[in-house]
Design an enzyme around this catalytic site. Structure first.
Site, PDB file in Angstrom:
ATOM      1  N   ASP A 234     -13.554   3.281   5.961  1.00 44.98           N
ATOM      2  CA  ASP A 234     -13.091   2.940   4.607  1.00 44.98           C
ATOM      3  C   ASP A 234     -13.511   1.526   4.223  1.00 44.98           C
ATOM      4  O   ASP A 234     -12.719   0.731   3.733  1.00 44.98           O
ATOM      5  CB  ASP A 234     -11.571   3.099   4.502  1.00 44.98           C
ATOM      6  CG  ASP A 234     -11.103   3.153   3.037  1.00 44.98           C
ATOM      7  OD1 ASP A 234     -11.944   3.425   2.146  1.00 44.98           O
ATOM      8  OD2 ASP A 234      -9.906   2.916   2.780  1.00 44.98           O
TER       9      ASP A 234
ATOM     10  N   SER B 126       2.936   0.921   3.349  1.00 44.40           N
ATOM     11  CA  SER B 126       3.620  -0.292   3.825  1.00 44.40           C
ATOM     12  C   SER B 126       3.665  -1.388   2.765  1.00 44.40           C
ATOM     13  O   SER B 126       2.954  -1.320   1.761  1.00 44.40           O
ATOM     14  CB  SER B 126       2.868  -0.838   5.048  1.00 44.40           C
ATOM     15  OG  SER B 126       1.530  -1.139   4.683  1.00 44.40           O
TER      16      SER B 126
ATOM     17  N   GLY C 297       0.859  -1.181   0.000  1.00 39.94           N
ATOM     18  CA  GLY C 297       0.000   0.000   0.000  1.00 39.94           C
ATOM     19  C   GLY C 297       0.892   1.226   0.000  1.00 39.94           C
ATOM     20  O   GLY C 297       2.122   1.117  -0.017  1.00 39.94           O
TER      21      GLY C 297
END
Length: 443
Positions: A169, A50, A47
């Site tokens: 999210d 990370s 991502g």
């Protein structure tokens, strides 16, 4: 309604540029972490903050997911917040029954690019986005959708009611099946032998070769897809057929708490991935747990139809936000004036009567008609599913049912699938045969 399907960057590579001071940590297969307890096996994904690796936990003799944060201060701060949220989730869930990912461990790791915060999480399988793709964007059978929805709602109920956490999210990428769709890719089911030390003759092993390997794989996939399409156009194999979901474990867990917040400690005004964003967020009208319920309804629709409920675009003279609000109203009816004009950004989009300023002509569709006419649902399935979804898509956030209330909805009761005409005919023949047999025996 847009007929565009889900898309994600799961197959793309993060590139090598971010492997520098403050960026990612370069990992090699066989690298040890946390004093040798965890050994890197292969990369699972990445991502903006990370990379995530499959690792072997030598203490528990289990495979785990190792999330290694970029080292710059802002990424470390984000990781600390996520660890705080995940720790609260784990502490309240010792029996691991709440359908939410479990944090196992956390530590710091020093490397050439700085000090990286690391999280060790339970290893889970494919995302629901991957499941939607696996099913060729055709929409899952409704009993499968029910199973998935139950798990997600159990996770949300735990987060909302017991912990006071808003996910902010929720989307198909952020719900993972407990195991992989393909059992051969599951390290436990496939009986994978763990790598316990760095392979010989692989001193670099590293990031660059990984990136090159991915590019080659991507090219190969494209070439195979072209051949398949050519065969399809020549009347050969159909490449959009629905795949069988038999044997796939549909238990799932809510994951990715990097953007989560406590309801009384909100961090950001603009939350949620575009397609799953609630109207109150677009309007700047504040938010609470009910934003997750809006996102959940959008996800449930996508699981059942294979298509996103809302996929807005900007156009001539109007923004993506305005298109999004227009699409919501075309589906769900006109937004009540009281709701439309109460946000800090309402005046950008609405006039004082509660009408959109720049998109004047709306084509109204009711949700059940969309399901029947565009998504090929039968009338009763469309009516029942609409009855479940519509309250969750109320423009007034305080009128949406909670996760706890949604779990009580009759639509979630697993039903016996309706027999097909062919099965009815076979059953009829069998019944006649049984009657004749009884008649013969009786004589």
């Amino acid at each position: 309604m847009s007929c565009s399907s889900s898309s994600g960057s799961e197959d793309e590579d993060e590139g090598v540029d971010a492997y520098r001071k403050g960026g990612y940590h370069a990992v090699r297969i066989g690298d040890p972490f946390n004093g040798g307890r965890y050994i890197a096996q292969r990369k699972l994904g990445w991502g903006n903050f990370s990379t995530v690796w499959l690792a072997y936990d030598t203490k528990s003799s289990k495979f785990v997911a190792l999330k290694i944060q970029k080292s710059a201060a802002e990424f470390a701060e984000a990781a600390l917040h996520e660890i705080q949220v995940l720790s609260a989730i784990a502490n309240g869930n010792p029996s691991d029954s709440k359908c939410v990912i479990r944090l196992i461990d956390q530590f710091k790791h020093s490397g050439p690019n700085g000090q990286h915060l690391c999280m060790v999480l339970e290893f889970l399988g494919d995302s629901l986005l991957r499941l939607i793709k696996h099913n060729r964007y055709k929409g899952l059978p409704l009993n499968k959708v029910r199973e998935l929805c139950k798990s997600i709602l159990m996770g949300l109920d735990y987060l909302h009611r017991e912990l006071g956490i808003i996910h902010t999210d929720l989307k198909p990428e952020n719900v993972l099946l407990v195991s992989t769709i393909d059992p051969s890719k599951d390290p436990e089911k496939s009986g994978l032998t763990p790598i316990l030390e760095r392979p010989e003759g692989n001193p670099n092993g590293g990031v660059v070769s990984n990136a090159i390997e991915k590019k080659l794989k991507r090219r190969a996939r494209k070439a195979v897809a072209k051949i398949a399409l050519r065969r399809d156009s020549m009347g050969g194999i159909k490449v959009r057929e629905k795949k069988s979901l038999d044997g796939i474990d549909l238990r799932c867990k809510v994951v990715d708490f990097g953007n989560a917040c406590w309801a009384d400690q909100q961090l950001a005004e603009e939350i949620q991935t575009r397609e799953y964003r609630a109207p109150e967020v677009i309007l700047g009208a504040g938010y609470s747990f009910s934003v997750d319920m809006w996102s959940f309804a959008c996800m449930a629709f996508e699981l059942a139809t294979g298509e996103m409920m809302f996929a807005p675009k900007c156009g001539q003279g109007f923004s993506e936000d305005e298109d999004h609000l227009a699409r919501m109203m075309e589906f769900l009816g006109k937004m009540p004036r009281k709701v439309a004009i109460t946000g800090s950004r309402s005046k950008e989009y609405f006039d004082r009567h509660g009408d959109l300023k720049r998109i004047r002509r709306l084509k109204f569709w009711s949700l059940d008609r969309v399901l029947v006419e565009k998504c090929n649902f039968n009338e009763s399935d469309a009516r029942e599913f609409t009855d479940f979804l519509s309250p969750l898509l109320d423009f007034a956030p305080d009128k949406r049912p909670t996760a706890e209330q949604s779990l009580q909805h009759p639509w979630l009761e697993i039903k016996s699938p309706n027999p097909s005409e062919e099965e009815k005919e076979d059953f009829g023949k069998l019944a006649v045969g049984m009657t004749n047999l009884q008649f013969e025996v009786g004589r």
